[in-house]
Design a protein around this motif. Structure first.
Motif, PDB file in Angstrom:
ATOM      1  N   MET A 166     -79.863  77.466 -42.582  1.00  0.00           N
ATOM      2  CA  MET A 166     -79.227  78.249 -43.638  1.00  0.00           C
ATOM      3  C   MET A 166     -80.132  79.396 -44.065  1.00  0.00           C
ATOM      4  SD  MET A 166     -78.164  76.920 -47.443  1.00  0.00           S
ATOM      5  CE  MET A 166     -77.653  78.073 -48.724  1.00  0.00           C
ATOM      6  N   SER A 203     -80.681  82.781 -46.478  1.00  0.00           N
ATOM      7  CA  SER A 203     -80.210  83.151 -47.812  1.00  0.00           C
ATOM      8  C   SER A 203     -79.145  84.230 -47.685  1.00  0.00           C
ATOM      9  CB  SER A 203     -81.368  83.645 -48.676  1.00  0.00           C
ATOM     10  OG  SER A 203     -82.013  84.739 -48.059  1.00  0.00           O
ATOM     11  N   HIS A 235     -74.891  80.000 -52.467  1.00  0.00           N
ATOM     12  CA  HIS A 235     -75.768  79.028 -51.814  1.00  0.00           C
ATOM     13  C   HIS A 235     -75.337  77.601 -52.152  1.00  0.00           C
ATOM     14  CE1 HIS A 235     -79.495  81.886 -51.328  1.00  0.00           C
ATOM     15  NE2 HIS A 235     -78.430  82.295 -50.661  1.00  0.00           N
ATOM     16  N   TYR A 252     -83.646  75.347 -44.536  1.00  0.00           N
ATOM     17  CA  TYR A 252     -83.343  76.491 -45.396  1.00  0.00           C
ATOM     18  C   TYR A 252     -84.445  77.541 -45.328  1.00  0.00           C
ATOM     19  CZ  TYR A 252     -82.560  79.289 -49.599  1.00  0.00           C
ATOM     20  OH  TYR A 252     -82.376  80.328 -50.464  1.00  0.00           O
ATOM     21  N   SER A 279     -86.356  79.953 -47.083  1.00  0.00           N
ATOM     22  CA  SER A 279     -86.688  80.197 -48.473  1.00  0.00           C
ATOM     23  C   SER A 279     -87.768  81.281 -48.568  1.00  0.00           C
ATOM     24  CB  SER A 279     -87.138  78.883 -49.117  1.00  0.00           C
ATOM     25  OG  SER A 279     -87.296  79.015 -50.504  1.00  0.00           O
ATOM     26  N   THR A 327     -82.061  77.089 -55.229  1.00  0.00           N
ATOM     27  CA  THR A 327     -81.364  76.611 -54.033  1.00  0.00           C
ATOM     28  C   THR A 327     -82.073  75.390 -53.461  1.00  0.00           C
ATOM     29  OG1 THR A 327     -80.571  78.847 -53.513  1.00  0.00           O
ATOM     30  CG2 THR A 327     -80.558  77.231 -51.722  1.00  0.00           C
ATOM     31  N   GLU A 328     -83.395  75.436 -53.396  1.00  0.00           N
ATOM     32  CA  GLU A 328     -84.152  74.276 -52.933  1.00  0.00           C
ATOM     33  C   GLU A 328     -83.851  73.058 -53.806  1.00  0.00           C
ATOM     34  OE1 GLU A 328     -88.295  75.042 -52.689  1.00  0.00           O
ATOM     35  OE2 GLU A 328     -88.136  76.573 -51.121  1.00  0.00           O
ATOM     36  N   TRP A 360     -83.923  67.627 -45.581  1.00  0.00           N
ATOM     37  CA  TRP A 360     -84.166  69.059 -45.705  1.00  0.00           C
ATOM     38  C   TRP A 360     -85.519  69.446 -45.132  1.00  0.00           C
ATOM     39  CZ3 TRP A 360     -88.637  69.789 -48.378  1.00  0.00           C
ATOM     40  CH2 TRP A 360     -89.011  68.776 -49.299  1.00  0.00           C
TER      41      TRP A 360
END
Length: 279
Positions: free
Chosen positions: A68, A70, A81, A98, A100, A119-120, A130
C-alpha cells in the motif's frame, strides 16, 4: 500460491517493485486507478481500484499480502487510507506492507508524516499483519524542489536530510514482498548513506547536471509569500513548508543501515541517484 497485490505500480517505487517481482517469476496483482496505465508485466493481473471509492474490497479478494502506497496529497487522504485498510480486512487480506515515512507520528514536524502515523495506527488496530517501510525524502525529487532558475527555497537552514533513492525503496519493497512473513511486525527506516544540507544538494546537483542550482534559506513568512502564487489551500502550504522545517529541526538527518541490511549492498548515494535519474 500466495497472491501479492501492489498499489502504486504506475509510480517510481511501486513500478520498480512490480518489475523486480515479475523478473523473479512472481505473479502479481496490480491495483490501479487507470488500467490503461498499468505496466505490462508477464502474468500480471490488473484490477481497477481507487482509494476511498467502492470496489477496493472486490479488487483485493484472494490477496494474501498487499503493498500500500500512500495516496496523493489531499485533505481527506487519511480517510482514504483508512477505507482501504478496512477494505483489506473485508477482503480477507492477511498482511499489509505500507509505504510510510521516517518519524511518522502524531508529532511529526513534517505535517504529512502525521497522516502516515495515523495510518500506521489504523493498520495496527485492524488486526492485520503489517510491515512499515518508512522512507526519507526521495533523492531524485529534491532537485525538483528548485524553481525555473534552479533555486531551492525554504526554511531548512543548515539542517540535513538523508534522502533515499526511489529505486532502493522499490527494491526493498520487492524484497519484503517475496517473503512477507519474515518481515511481519517490523518497521524499516530507509535512507541514503549520507545526510546533506540543501547547500550541498544544490552543489552536487549542479555538478551532476551541468545546470546551476542554489539554495536560499527563508523565514516562515518568506516561505508563505514565495508560495502564495500557487493558490494552494493552507494545509498544503503548511505541508510544503514543513518539508523544510522538519529538515531544519534535525528530524530527517538520521542515516539508517536498513537498505544495506535488507539488500546486501550499500544504499545508493545522492550523487548516484541524481545521475541515474538523468535530471
Amino acid at each position: 500460491m500466495t497472491t501479492i497485490a501492489l498499489t502504486g505500480s504506475t509510480g517510481a517505487v511501486g513500478g520498480t517493485a512490480a518489475h523486480l517481482l515479475a523478473d523473479s517469476g512472481t505473479s502479481v496483482r496490480l491495483l490501479v486507478r487507470d488500467p490503461a496505465r498499468a505496466p505490462h508485466l508477464a502474468g500480471a493481473d490488473v484490477r481497477e481500484a481507487t482509494y476511498g471509492q467502492p470496489g477496493c474490497a472486490a479488487a483485493l479478494e484472494g490477496v494474501d499480502t498487499v503493498f500500500m502506497v500512500s495516496g496523493h496529497e489531499a485533505a481527506d487522504r487519511l480517510d482514504q487510507h483508512r477505507s482501504f485498510v478496512d477494505a483489506a480486512v473485508e477482503a480477507g487480506v492477511r498482511q499489509i506492507v505500507y509505504l510510510s515515512f521516517v518519524g511518522a507520528s502524531a508529532t511529526s514536524g513534517f505535517t504529512l508524516g502525521r497522516d502516515h502515523g495515523a495510518t500506521e495506527d489504523h493498520i495496527r488496530a485492524s488486526g492485520l499483519d503489517w510491515t512499515f517501510v518508512r522512507d526519507n525524502f526521495y533523492a531524485e525529487v529534491l532537485p525538483q524542489f528548485a524553481d525555473e532558475h534552479g533555486v531551492i527555497r525554504g526554511p531548512a537552514g543548515h539542517g540535513r536530510v538523508a534522502a533515499v533513492s526511489q529505486r532502493d525503496v522499490g527494491a526493498v519493497v520487492a524484497h519484503v514482498l517475496l517473503d512477507p512473513r519474515e518481515h511481519s511486525g517490523r518497521t524499516y527506516d530507509l535512507t541514503g548513506p549520507e545526510a546533506l544540507t540543501f547547500d550541498e544538494v544544490a552543489t552536487i546537483t549542479t555538478r551532476i547536471t551541468g545546470r546551476r542550482f542554489s539554495f536560499v534559506d527563508e523565514t516562515i513568512d518568506e516561505a508563505r509569500a514565495s508560495r502564495a502564487h500557487f493558490g494552494a489551500p493552507d494545509w498544503q502550504v503548511d505541508a510544503w513548508i514543513s518539508t523544510y522545517t522538519a529538515i531544519r529541526d534535525g528530524e530527517l538527518e538520521h542515516v539508517s543501515g536498513d537498505v544495506e541490511r535488507l539488500l546486501g549492498r550499500p544504499a545508493t548515494s545522492f550523487d548516484e541517484a541524481v545521475a541515474e535519474a538523468g535530471l
